[in-house]
Design a protein around this motif. Sequence first.
Motif, PDB file in Angstrom:
ATOM      1  N   ALA A  25       0.826  -1.198   0.000  1.00 24.83           N
ATOM      2  CA  ALA A  25       0.000   0.000   0.000  1.00 24.83           C
ATOM      3  C   ALA A  25       0.866   1.257   0.000  1.00 24.83           C
ATOM      4  O   ALA A  25       0.435   2.328  -0.423  1.00 24.83           O
ATOM      5  N   ALA A  26       2.096   1.128   0.451  1.00 23.13           N
ATOM      6  CA  ALA A  26       3.071   2.230   0.477  1.00 23.13           C
ATOM      7  C   ALA A  26       4.453   1.627   0.701  1.00 23.13           C
ATOM      8  O   ALA A  26       4.589   0.517   1.220  1.00 23.13           O
ATOM      9  N   GLN A  27       5.468   2.398   0.297  1.00 25.23           N
ATOM     10  CA  GLN A  27       6.879   2.021   0.518  1.00 25.23           C
ATOM     11  C   GLN A  27       7.221   0.597   0.040  1.00 25.23           C
ATOM     12  O   GLN A  27       7.521  -0.273   0.883  1.00 25.23           O
ATOM     13  N   PRO A  28       7.213   0.322  -1.260  1.00 26.80           N
ATOM     14  CA  PRO A  28       7.017   1.258  -2.369  1.00 26.80           C
ATOM     15  C   PRO A  28       5.541   1.420  -2.736  1.00 26.80           C
ATOM     16  O   PRO A  28       4.745   0.515  -2.524  1.00 26.80           O
ATOM     17  N   LYS A  33       1.411  -4.043   3.991  1.00 29.87           N
ATOM     18  CA  LYS A  33       1.772  -2.750   4.582  1.00 29.87           C
ATOM     19  C   LYS A  33       0.570  -1.795   4.660  1.00 29.87           C
ATOM     20  O   LYS A  33       0.704  -0.583   4.470  1.00 29.87           O
ATOM     21  N   LYS A  34      -0.588  -2.346   4.954  1.00 30.56           N
ATOM     22  CA  LYS A  34      -1.768  -1.495   5.058  1.00 30.56           C
ATOM     23  C   LYS A  34      -1.638  -0.504   6.208  1.00 30.56           C
ATOM     24  O   LYS A  34      -2.278   0.552   6.208  1.00 30.56           O
ATOM     25  N   ASP A  35      -0.777  -0.827   7.180  1.00 28.15           N
ATOM     26  CA  ASP A  35      -0.561   0.082   8.309  1.00 28.15           C
ATOM     27  C   ASP A  35       0.143   1.364   7.890  1.00 28.15           C
ATOM     28  O   ASP A  35       0.122   2.362   8.626  1.00 28.15           O
ATOM     29  N   LEU A  36       0.759   1.376   6.690  1.00 26.70           N
ATOM     30  CA  LEU A  36       1.460   2.569   6.205  1.00 26.70           C
ATOM     31  C   LEU A  36       0.594   3.439   5.294  1.00 26.70           C
ATOM     32  O   LEU A  36       1.039   4.500   4.871  1.00 26.70           O
ATOM     33  N   VAL A  85       7.913  -5.433  -1.457  1.00 25.98           N
ATOM     34  CA  VAL A  85       6.534  -5.350  -0.984  1.00 25.98           C
ATOM     35  C   VAL A  85       6.284  -6.251   0.221  1.00 25.98           C
ATOM     36  O   VAL A  85       5.219  -6.189   0.830  1.00 25.98           O
ATOM     37  N   GLY A  86       7.257  -7.102   0.551  1.00 25.12           N
ATOM     38  CA  GLY A  86       7.140  -7.910   1.765  1.00 25.12           C
ATOM     39  C   GLY A  86       6.610  -9.310   1.558  1.00 25.12           C
ATOM     40  O   GLY A  86       6.005  -9.874   2.474  1.00 25.12           O
ATOM     41  N   LYS A  87       6.840  -9.914   0.380  1.00 21.08           N
ATOM     42  CA  LYS A  87       6.349 -11.278   0.147  1.00 21.08           C
ATOM     43  C   LYS A  87       6.959 -12.256   1.149  1.00 21.08           C
ATOM     44  O   LYS A  87       6.257 -13.070   1.744  1.00 21.08           O
ATOM     45  N   SER A  88       8.285 -12.203   1.303  1.00 25.96           N
ATOM     46  CA  SER A  88       8.941 -13.142   2.216  1.00 25.96           C
ATOM     47  C   SER A  88       8.503 -12.911   3.653  1.00 25.96           C
ATOM     48  O   SER A  88       8.322 -13.865   4.426  1.00 25.96           O
ATOM     49  N   SER A  89       8.315 -11.658   4.034  1.00 27.03           N
ATOM     50  CA  SER A  89       7.844 -11.356   5.396  1.00 27.03           C
ATOM     51  C   SER A  89       6.451 -11.922   5.626  1.00 27.03           C
ATOM     52  O   SER A  89       6.144 -12.454   6.705  1.00 27.03           O
ATOM     53  N   GLY A  94      12.884  -2.491  -3.395  1.00 29.75           N
ATOM     54  CA  GLY A  94      13.411  -3.485  -2.481  1.00 29.75           C
ATOM     55  C   GLY A  94      14.569  -4.264  -3.071  1.00 29.75           C
ATOM     56  O   GLY A  94      14.777  -4.305  -4.271  1.00 29.75           O
ATOM     57  N   ARG A  95      15.361  -4.867  -2.194  1.00 30.40           N
ATOM     58  CA  ARG A  95      16.420  -5.768  -2.626  1.00 30.40           C
ATOM     59  C   ARG A  95      15.819  -7.143  -2.863  1.00 30.40           C
ATOM     60  O   ARG A  95      14.929  -7.586  -2.145  1.00 30.40           O
ATOM     61  N   HIS A  96      16.330  -7.866  -3.852  1.00 28.94           N
ATOM     62  CA  HIS A  96      15.863  -9.208  -4.143  1.00 28.94           C
ATOM     63  C   HIS A  96      16.451 -10.179  -3.118  1.00 28.94           C
ATOM     64  O   HIS A  96      17.640 -10.469  -3.135  1.00 28.94           O
ATOM     65  N   THR A  97      15.602 -10.676  -2.214  1.00 29.41           N
ATOM     66  CA  THR A  97      16.092 -11.606  -1.202  1.00 29.41           C
ATOM     67  C   THR A  97      15.827 -13.049  -1.602  1.00 29.41           C
ATOM     68  O   THR A  97      16.459 -13.958  -1.087  1.00 29.41           O
ATOM     69  N   THR A  98      14.883 -13.289  -2.495  1.00 32.54           N
ATOM     70  CA  THR A  98      14.613 -14.628  -2.996  1.00 32.54           C
ATOM     71  C   THR A  98      15.347 -14.808  -4.317  1.00 32.54           C
ATOM     72  O   THR A  98      15.155 -14.043  -5.242  1.00 32.54           O
ATOM     73  N   ARG A  99      16.187 -15.846  -4.411  1.00 36.14           N
ATOM     74  CA  ARG A  99      17.045 -16.016  -5.587  1.00 36.14           C
ATOM     75  C   ARG A  99      16.415 -16.906  -6.649  1.00 36.14           C
ATOM     76  O   ARG A  99      16.628 -16.686  -7.840  1.00 36.14           O
TER      77      ARG A  99
END
Length: 302
Positions: A89-92, A120-123, A173-177, A200-205
């Motif tokens: 929803a925000a950031q990004p 991220k609806k809280d943002l 966007v927080g998929k892994s989180s 975001g940085r790519h954390t999933t390879r």
Amino acid sequence: MQEGRVIKAYNSFFYVLAAGQDGPEMVTCKLRGKFKKTRRSAGVVPGDLVRINRLPDGSGVVEEQLPRTSLLKRPAVANISQVVLTFAAAQPDLHPLLLNRFLVLAEWSGIPKIVICVNKKDLYAGDISDFLKDYEAIGYPVLRVSAEENEGIEALRQCLSGEVTVFAGPSGVGKSSLLNRIDESLALQTGHVSEKIKRGRHTTRVAELLSYGDGFIVDTPGFSAMELTELEIQELPGYFPEFRPYLSACRFAPCSHTHEPDCAIKQAVEAGCITKERYDAYVNIYEEIKENQKIARKKEYK
């Protein structure tokens, strides 16, 4: 031969979950040459159902690829029953064109269930219940959640029950989180959004199927662009569900729905039956595919 499902592909090795005498077992496999990836074939990808031959050292060779029910084009994942398109929803901030490109990708891939998940609806500064309301009206379920605040996670868990679900969306966007909230045992690596570029940085390879209940969930590498050049341009309108009731009512057939007079799609936009945001996305994707295919044809003639 044993039957199994490809869980992950990495460095030319394919990790197949196969039925063993004492229960499921992971078998490290190589491919026969006939399965090599080509321009017209994705080859063997995560999610594929295969038959393997076991070797004396316990490894295996993929001998046969079984028919697929669906194939997500990018990242390539086969036999999935549901896609959860995850945005923030925000950031990004959510970019409407990117969301619509993902929706077209999912429709084109033949995935039976398409869900939009807003993290991220809280943002979000406004009324989150109105966020993407127009997409709910089209028929896409929208889940509004917060991995940070642990809100809406139970609804997301219920959505995953019994499905083979791929999580796809841009980086940051927080998929892994979200997946870690769904099941802490997954322990997926998470990153942060760059303050400089707001991405975001790519954390999933690599795309990998993760056992979850009586199904699987798939974490995929984040990406911000996707190739739709191979999509047949005349099929594009059908990948917009709200366009379908009007497709046979245009004056001209075929109709590109971009410049022709007496176009039922354009009339529906003017009447407010189709949102301008969706129509603008359609035109943008149409022109991009048209231009890219024109460039591809020129290269073939050289």
